[in-house]
Design an enzyme around this catalytic site. Structure first.
Site, PDB file in Angstrom:
ATOM      1  CG  HIS A 112      -2.125  -0.915   1.049  1.00  0.00           C
ATOM      2  ND1 HIS A 112      -3.363  -0.495   0.631  1.00  0.00           N
ATOM      3  CD2 HIS A 112      -2.226  -2.247   1.259  1.00  0.00           C
ATOM      4  CE1 HIS A 112      -4.195  -1.544   0.597  1.00  0.00           C
ATOM      5  NE2 HIS A 112      -3.528  -2.624   0.971  1.00  0.00           N
ATOM      6  CG  ASP A 137       0.084   1.908  -4.930  1.00  0.00           C
ATOM      7  OD1 ASP A 137      -0.395   2.001  -3.776  1.00  0.00           O
ATOM      8  OD2 ASP A 137      -0.527   1.358  -5.868  1.00  0.00           O
ATOM      9  N   GLY A 161      -7.554 -15.285 -11.659  1.00  0.00           N
ATOM     10  CA  GLY A 161      -7.903 -14.693 -10.363  1.00  0.00           C
ATOM     11  C   GLY A 161      -6.853 -14.866  -9.288  1.00  0.00           C
ATOM     12  CB  ALA A 162      -3.477 -16.201  -9.251  1.00  0.00           C
ATOM     13  CG  LEU A 166      -0.010 -14.284  -9.695  1.00  0.00           C
ATOM     14  CD1 LEU A 166       0.498 -15.634 -10.197  1.00  0.00           C
ATOM     15  CD2 LEU A 166       0.864 -13.799  -8.537  1.00  0.00           C
ATOM     16  CB  SER A 171      -5.204  -6.389 -16.052  1.00  0.00           C
ATOM     17  OG  SER A 171      -4.551  -5.860 -14.933  1.00  0.00           O
ATOM     18  CG  ASP A 193      -0.220  -4.326 -11.248  1.00  0.00           C
ATOM     19  OD1 ASP A 193       0.466  -4.436 -10.215  1.00  0.00           O
ATOM     20  OD2 ASP A 193      -1.467  -4.318 -11.250  1.00  0.00           O
ATOM     21  CE1 TYR A 252      -7.115  -2.983  -1.195  1.00  0.00           C
ATOM     22  CE2 TYR A 252      -9.352  -3.729  -1.609  1.00  0.00           C
ATOM     23  CZ  TYR A 252      -8.003  -3.988  -1.542  1.00  0.00           C
ATOM     24  OH  TYR A 252      -7.537  -5.244  -1.812  1.00  0.00           O
TER      25      TYR A 252
HETATM   26  P1  ADP Z   1      -5.171  -9.259 -12.291  1.00  0.00           P
HETATM   27  O1  ADP Z   1      -4.557  -8.190 -13.127  1.00  0.00           O
HETATM   28  O2  ADP Z   1      -4.712  -9.183 -10.868  1.00  0.00           O
HETATM   29  O3  ADP Z   1      -4.972 -10.639 -12.846  1.00  0.00           O
HETATM   30  P2  ADP Z   1      -7.525  -7.821 -13.000  1.00  0.00           P
HETATM   31  O4  ADP Z   1      -8.912  -7.867 -12.491  1.00  0.00           O
HETATM   32  O5  ADP Z   1      -6.794  -6.544 -12.939  1.00  0.00           O
HETATM   33  O6  ADP Z   1      -6.734  -9.005 -12.261  1.00  0.00           O
HETATM   34  O7  ADP Z   1      -7.513  -8.271 -14.528  1.00  0.00           O
HETATM   35  C1  ADP Z   1      -8.173  -9.448 -14.921  1.00  0.00           C
HETATM   36  C2  ADP Z   1      -8.874  -9.197 -16.244  1.00  0.00           C
HETATM   37  O8  ADP Z   1      -7.906  -9.149 -17.305  1.00  0.00           O
HETATM   38  C3  ADP Z   1      -9.821 -10.315 -16.626  1.00  0.00           C
HETATM   39  O9  ADP Z   1     -11.082 -10.121 -16.070  1.00  0.00           O
HETATM   40  C4  ADP Z   1      -9.839 -10.203 -18.143  1.00  0.00           C
HETATM   41  O10 ADP Z   1     -10.696  -9.155 -18.552  1.00  0.00           O
HETATM   42  C5  ADP Z   1      -8.426  -9.769 -18.465  1.00  0.00           C
HETATM   43  N1  ADP Z   1      -7.600 -10.946 -18.772  1.00  0.00           N
HETATM   44  C6  ADP Z   1      -6.643 -11.499 -18.020  1.00  0.00           C
HETATM   45  N2  ADP Z   1      -6.069 -12.547 -18.633  1.00  0.00           N
HETATM   46  C7  ADP Z   1      -6.684 -12.676 -19.825  1.00  0.00           C
HETATM   47  C8  ADP Z   1      -6.568 -13.582 -20.927  1.00  0.00           C
HETATM   48  N3  ADP Z   1      -5.672 -14.578 -20.930  1.00  0.00           N
HETATM   49  N4  ADP Z   1      -7.389 -13.402 -21.983  1.00  0.00           N
HETATM   50  C9  ADP Z   1      -8.298 -12.410 -21.997  1.00  0.00           C
HETATM   51  N5  ADP Z   1      -8.452 -11.536 -20.999  1.00  0.00           N
HETATM   52  C10 ADP Z   1      -7.674 -11.654 -19.916  1.00  0.00           C
HETATM   53 MG    MG Z   2      -4.798  -6.131 -12.803  1.00  0.00          MG
END
Ligand code: ADP
Ligand code: MG
Length: 359
Positions: free
Chosen positions: A18, A20, A104-105, A107, A110, A154, A203
Site C-alpha cells: 500500500h 504506491d 484470479g490469482a 498476479l 491485466s 504492475d 481500501y
Molecule cells: P489481475 O490483473 O490481478 O490478474 P484484474 O482484475 O486486474 O486481475 O484483470 C483481470 C482481467 O484481465 C480479466 O477479467 C480479463 O478481462 C483480463 N484478462 C486477463 N487474462 C486474460 C486472458 N488470458 N485473456 C483475456 N483476458 C484476460
Molecule cells: Mg490487474
C-alpha cells in the site's frame, strides 16, 4: 514485420504494501509465467482479437472509433488507443492471446495483457518508446480506457523484470532499478482460496487514514515521513497505526535493498515477515487464512520469510524460499493448510524472471 510474438510476465509484490498511493517505494518480481500475444498485420483499421479459453473472435473497426465494451478486449483496445494518441497510429491487426497465469490469482494478468499488446503492436508498426513510457502508456490504457484505477507497479514490473533480480519502483519519481536476488532463491506463491468481499470500503478508508496522517504531520505524503517522526506526532491511535504500516514498509524496502546488495538475503526474508506482522497489527489487512499460511511457511526449514502480497483481505502470500527445498515447503504448507482451514490452497513455485522488454 507482418507477424510477431510477444510475451509479458505477471508479477508478485515482494515488499512495500500500500505504498504506491503514498508516493512510496515497492519491490516486486516479474514471474516466468505470463501472457503471450501472437500478432499479425491486417489491412487498414481492421482489428481481430481472440484469447485461448474464450470463445470466438472479436472483430472491430478502429476507423469508426473504439468505445469501452466492458469486456476483456478493452485492455488491448485501450493500449491501441493510447498508442494512437502517442502518435504511433497502429494499422490493422489481429492478436491471439494465451496465458500461463492462473485465473484470479492476483498476479496482474491485466498488465501482462496490456504490455504484451503494446510490445506486439510496436513491432508490427514500428514505434519507439522508452521502457517507462510503455509502462505508463499501458497504465493509462487501464486507467482511462478500461476504467480501473491501478498504480504503475504492475505494468512497470512486467516491462522491467529481470531474471534473478527484483524490480524496485519509486512511485513518486516513477523510476526503477534492478536489485539482484541470489539465484538459489525462489518465490513460493500460495493462494489462500479466500477473498473477502470488500463492501465496507476498507481500501478507501485506509487511503483516507494515510492522507489524514500526512496532513497531521504536515508532509505532502507519508513517503516524506519516518516512523520516528510519526511516533513523535500526536494523532489518533488508529490513524497512527495505519500510517506506521506505510512508513515501516518504505523503510523495510530500503533496508531490503541494502541487505541484498550486501549479500544477506535472509534479512529480506525477515523484513517480509515483519511486513506481515505490520499488516496484522497496524494496517489490519490480513485474514486468519493468510496468517495461517504465513505461520506455516515461516516454520519450514529453507523458508527465509513470508507475507501477504497485494491489497490483502484475502488472496495470496509470497514466501522467499531456497529453491532446493521449495517442493517440500510447498507440500508441507498446502497439506497442513488444507487440513486446518476451511479453504483449499493453490501453490505456484516461481522465480524472478525477465520482463517483456530487455534492457
Ligand atoms: P489481475 O490483473 O490481478 O490478474 P484484474 O482484475 O486486474 O486481475 O484483470 C483481470 C482481467 O484481465 C480479466 O477479467 C480479463 O478481462 C483480463 N484478462 C486477463 N487474462 C486474460 C486472458 N488470458 N485473456 C483475456 N483476458 C484476460
Ligand atoms: Mg490487474
Amino acid at each position: 514485420m507482418t507477424e510477431t510474438t510477444s510475451f509479458a510476465p505477471g508479477r508478485v509484490e515482494i515488499l512495500g504494501n500500500h505504498t504506491d498511493y503514498n508516493g512510496g517505494v515497492v519491490l516486486s518480481a516479474a514471474l516466468q509465467i505470463g501472457i503471450t500475444a501472437i500478432a499479425r498485420r491486417l489491412p487498414a483499421s481492421q482489428v481481430q482479437l481472440s484469447s485461448e479459453g474464450i470463445e470466438g473472435v472479436e472483430t472491430l473497426n478502429r476507423s469508426t472509433g473504439l468505445a469501452r465494451s466492458g469486456k476483456w478486449i478493452d485492455y488491448p483496445l485501450g493500449v491501441a488507443e493510447m498508442l494512437a494518441r502517442a502518435g504511433a497510429e497502429p494499422g490493422g491487426f489481429s492478436i491471439h492471446f494465451s496465458s500461463t497465469l492462473p485465473h484470479g490469482a492476483g498476479l496482474s494478468s491485466s498488465a501482462a495483457l496490456e504490455v504484451a499488446t503494446a510490445v506486439a503492436l510496436m513491432r508490427l508498426y514500428p514505434f519507439d518508446l522508452a521502457r517507462m513510457d510503455v509502462a505508463r502508456l499501458c497504465r493509462r490504457a487501464e486507467n482511462e480506457f478500461v476504467g480501473v484505477n491501478c498504480g504503475l507497479l504492475d505494468q512497470a514490473s512486467s516491462v522491467f523484470g529481470k531474471k534473478d533480480h527484483l524490480v524496485f519502483l519509486d512511485c513518486r519519481s516513477e523510476t526503477v532499478d534492478a536489485i539482484p536476488l541470489p539465484p538459489h532463491l525462489g518465490l513460493l506463491i500460495i493462494n489462500s482460496g479466500v477473498k473477502h468481499a470488500l463492501t465496507g470500503g476498507e481500501y478507501n478508508e485506509r487511503r483516507e487514514q494515510c492522507f489524514e496522517a500526512a496532513r497531521l504531520m504536515q508532509v505532502p505524503a507519508l513517503r516524506d515521513a519516518s516512523t520516528a517522526q510519526l511516533d513523535s506526532t500526536p494523532m489518533p491511535d488508529l490513524v497512527k497505526r495505519r500510517a506506521r504500516h506505510i512508513t515501516g514498509e518504505n523503510e523495510r524496502v530500503f533496508e531490503a535493498i541494502e541487505a541484498l546488495r550486501q549479500g544477506t538475503p535472509e534479512a529480506l526474508g525477515a523484513l517480509m515477515t515483519a511486513s506481515h506482522r505490520s499488516s496484522i497489527e497496524n494496517f489490519e489487512n490480513s485474514t486468519p487464512e493468510l496468517d495461517l499460511l504465513v505461520s506455516l511457511a515461516t516454520s519450514q526449514p529453507g523458508c527465509l520469510g513470508a507475507r501477504l502480497s497485494g491489497g490483502g483481505f484475502g488472496g495470496s502470500i509470497v514466501a522467499l524460499v531456497e529453491k532446493e527445498k521449495s517442493q517440500q515447503i510447498q507440500q508441507n504448507v498446502v497439506e497442513e493448510y488444507n487440513a486446518r482451514a476451511e479453504a483449499t490452497a493453490t501453490a505456484l513455485l516461481c522465480e524472478a524472471a525477465d520482463g517483456a522488454i530487455p534492457a
